[in-house]
Every structure is written in C-alpha cells, then in structure tokens.
Design an enzyme around this catalytic site. Structure first.
Site, PDB file in Angstrom:
ATOM      1  CB  SER A 106      14.350   4.792   1.088  1.00 12.97           C
ATOM      2  OG  SER A 106      13.063   5.280   0.804  1.00 12.97           O
ATOM      3  CG  ASP A 245      10.854   6.353  -2.694  1.00 11.52           C
ATOM      4  OD1 ASP A 245      10.243   5.469  -3.330  1.00 11.52           O
ATOM      5  OD2 ASP A 245      11.163   6.235  -1.496  1.00 11.52           O
ATOM      6  CG  ASP A 247      12.591   2.170  -1.512  1.00 12.46           C
ATOM      7  OD1 ASP A 247      12.035   3.274  -1.645  1.00 12.46           O
ATOM      8  OD2 ASP A 247      12.425   1.459  -0.503  1.00 12.46           O
ATOM      9  CG  ASP A 249       9.051   2.692   0.000  1.00 18.65           C
ATOM     10  OD1 ASP A 249       9.484   3.769  -0.463  1.00 18.65           O
ATOM     11  OD2 ASP A 249       9.478   2.199   1.064  1.00 18.65           O
TER      12      ASP A 249
END
Length: 459
Positions: A106, A245, A247, A249
């Site tokens: 993430s 960000d 990833d 989400d």
C-alpha cells in the site's frame, strides 16, 4: 484458532520488510500453496485465482512464488501484472475466480511488501478462511501430481477492463472537458490507469508520479505526500489535484488554491451530493479518528455519522451489516459500496468530480460546508502493554480534559495494534487549547502507567 491468535494475518493481510520473515519467497510460496488448497475445497471445476501487484521491485519475486505455490496446489493462475488493489477486486468478480491476491504494501516504502486476499465477491476474506489458510500452512508441503498442476495465464487486457469499469460508475454523458486535473499516481499501481480514466472522460491531464522504477513507489508523492501535488496544481493553474497511494485505494485531493482535501472532507462532499440527489442510503460510516467537523457537518444535513474501529475492514463490516453504502477514513480510504466492493481512489475521485460538475461549484466551495476541528495525536510509548483506560488517574485525566473541551471537543485513547504505544488524540475548536490538553493528557497517561508498573513490582 481465533482471530486474536492468528500468527500471520493482520487487519489488512500479511505485511512486512522484504527478506525478513514472513515476507520471504519460501513463505510466500507456502502461503500460495496453503491458500490454493483451502480455496479449492468444495469446487467441482478447477479453481482459479487472480494475482495482481503494485510496482515494487520485489513484486516480481513474490508473483513467481505465489504462482509456484498455487500451481503445486492444483490451482490455475491468471496474472494481471501491475494493477490497483480495487482493480484486482473488480476483476476477481468478473472472472468468477475463487479469490484474488494482491501483492502490495500500500502506502509503505518500496522495501516493504505484503500479501492480501479478496474473496470471490471482491471483498476481503472472512477471518475464518484466513484461519483455515494458517492451519494449512502448518502442514507439510505436498505437490500435486503433474497431471493436476495448475496452469498460469497472462491477462493482457486487465488495465483496459478496469479503466472501462471506472468510467461506467459515472453518469452517462459525464464530460470533464474544460477541466484541468493534476493526477499523482505515487509511481504506483495506477500509473497506467488513472490518467487514462480522467483523460478519456475529457479532462486535460497533468500526470505526476507515473514513472515507476521499482524503487520510487510512494517516494515524496501520492496520497501520503501531497506537497508536490499542491505545488503542481498551483503551477499548472489546474482546477484540482488527485493523489492516489501506491496501490490505488486511497484518495487525497487538492483544490485550485493548493489546499489539501482529506478523506473526511471527501466523504462529506460525496455524502452531501448523494443526499441532494436522493441517493444516500442510511448513515455514513467513519472511524474513531474521523474529524468531529465531519460528524457536525453531517448532522446539519440530518445525516448520522457512525464510528467504526480504525481500518477500512471495520468500515466495510458496519456498512454491510446495516445495508448502508458510504464510508471513509481521514487517510483517504473511501468506500462507495453501491458502486464497487472495496475502497477505490479513482472511483471516489470521480464521485467528487460529479459533484463539481452538477453543482457548478469549485472544490474549494464544496469543502467549505465542513469545518475541520484542530486535532492533535501524540504517542505514549509503554514499557509493557496494558489497558490504560482502567487506570483511575487516566480516567480522571480524560474526564478533566473532556470537561474543558465541552460539547464541541473529543478525546480518544487508542492502543496501537502493532507496537506498545497508546495514541492520545484530542480534538476541539481552539488549536492552542487542543495542543495544550493533548500534551497534558499524554503526561497523565505516561505517569499513571509508570506508577502502575512500579506498584505491580512492589507487590
């Protein structure tokens, strides 16, 4: 095995530093094998699992390890390549796969990585399935015979499928022509997707963070570092900035004046717009850390804010249990359950831009409907874990601070889930008072803990 005794899975999969247990190739291969065996149970046809990743250099290694483990368990693999986490959730549903696996840490730096799973419905795996996978990990590795090994397939149109899905969540005919947007992809999984979505809807795009090299993911860019985006929006004289960000989400936005719009403000903008259109279902779900300003702004609309524990998993649980559709965290995880099955930065940004277009107002004007309260968060490190709220001195300190804040302030003591730390949060109208009271309460907690430990040793 209960949720509290899980060895590997946390609230968002398994995460850590690459090369240090459990984020090692041998562990990840065994994890793929164990997951494959669990997910294959009860399926008549050959099971199918999707694997996607962000842009970290270690993603290549872990993709291969998962592929080997799943194949050894007799599971077919569909490799998506670099894809945002919510894109993997979407494709897991549309491919009718047994699960989707995300290789990502993430918003963490490149030398971390992690593994998380989506169910066939595109939601996070239930706790009981994660526990089953852990139990399978304790068994000896057994490779299926050659005739039963899983095959691997490369999905070449994964990005295009997801781009079309994102656009399909907007009203028919939504047109961003005349709008200039700076889009910061954090050198992460949205680098080849987010700019295309907004551009294909007609916007003029200034791309940032769209040149990943395996090492620069989240590096001074994206939702966790919006300073570069703020400067770029002002320099480009753009209408807005969008920061995702690593990833994809999380979403943080910037208005035309370079002011940051965080997850609480984004949640408010979407909630108010949906209410105006008659599309808001039930309460809005935030977390214990959601700003008091969000709660009060929603209250003026006649909308209730319900608070879940920190983490998008808990927001999702509350939304699902009550049939509600909108929730969000200050950090930018925004969940629109009527549109998709998980937090999605691109889709959330489209929801905000729809509000801009329909109302004819700027982002700065839309966010002005919510007044953020000053909030101070301090960490008090503990010599040993304990429930500090059970200490009389701490309870008295909290009561004293709450009395001084009155009805327009808030106190929260929250233990860290990963280290022996208590997070002391104070929120109120006056920044100076909030800062002073938070330091006072942190000192009270530290002193009470030391006294409790000393008393225990004396006894």
């Amino acid at each position: 095995m209960s949720k509290n005794t899980r060895k590997y899975f946390g609230t968002d999969g398994i995460r850590g530093t690459v090369g240090e247990p459990p984020i090692t190739p041998d562990f990840v291969m065994k994890l793929g094998w164990a997951a494959g065996r669990v997910l294959a149970r009860g399926t008549s046809a050959r099971p199918k699992v999707l694997i996607g990743k962000d842009t970290r250099v270690s993603g290549y290694m872990f993709e291969s390890a998962l592929e080997a483990g799943l194949s050894a368990a007799g599971v077919d693999i569909h490799l998506l390549g670099p894809m945002p986490t919510p894109g993997i959730a979407y494709l897991t549903r549309t491919f009718h796969a047994q699960a989707g696996i995300v290789i990502s840490a993430s918003h963490n730096p490149f030398d971390d990585n992690g593994i998380k799973f989506f169910s066939a419905a595109g939601t996070k795996l239930p706790d009981e399935i994660e526990c089953e996978i852990e139990r399978e990990m304790d068994k000896p590795f057994e490779c299926a015979n050659s005739r039963e090994l899983g095959k691997a397939h490369r999905v070449t149109d994964a990005a295009g499928r997801y781009i079309e899905f994102c656009k399909s969540t907007t009203p028919l005919g939504m047109d961003l022509r005349g709008m200039k947007l700076v889009v910061d992809c954090a050198h992460g999984a949205t680098y080849h997707i987010a700019p295309a979505v907004f551009e294909e809807l007609g916007a003029q795009i200034v791309p940032l963070g769209n040149k990943p090299d395996g090492f620069n993911i989240n590096d001074r860019s994206g939702a966790t570092s919006p300073e570069t985006l703020q400067q770029a929006v002002i320099a480009a004289k753009a209408d807005a900035g969008i920061a995702l960000d690593g990833d994809g989400d999380r979403l943080i936005m910037v208005d035309h004046a370079g002011e940051v719009i965080d997850g609480d403000e984004i949640t408010f903008i979407i909630a108010r717009h949906r209410q105006q259109l008659g599309r808001l279902q039930g309460a809005v779900v935030g977390t214990q850390m959601s700003n008091l300003g969000l709660e009060l702004a929603l209250k003026t609309l006649g909308v209730e804010l319900k608070r879940a524990k920190v983490g998008d998993r808990y927001i999702m649980e509350m939304l699902t249990a009550n049939g509600w559709t909108l929730g969000g965290e200050s950090s930018g995880h925004i969940i629109c359950l009527d549109l998709t099955s998980t937090g999605d930065g691109i889709i959330s940004a489209l929801q905000v831009l729809e509000a801009v277009l329909r109302t004819g107002q700027t982002l700065a004007t839309l966010k002005a409907g919510m007044m953020k309260f000053p909030q101070t968060l301090l960490n008090v490190r503990l010599k040993e874990r304990m429930d500090v709220t059970s200490l009389p001195k701490v309870r008295a300190g909290v009561a004293e601070v709450e009395q001084k804040l009155g009805s327009r302030g808030r106190v929260l003591l929250r233990p860290s889930g990963t280290e022996p730390v208590i997070r002391v949060m104070v929120e109120g109208q006056d920044a100076g008072q909030v800062d002073e009271l938070s330091r006072y309460l942190a000192d009270v907690v530290a002193e009470a803990v030391d006294q409790s430990i000393a008393a225990g040793k004396a006894a």
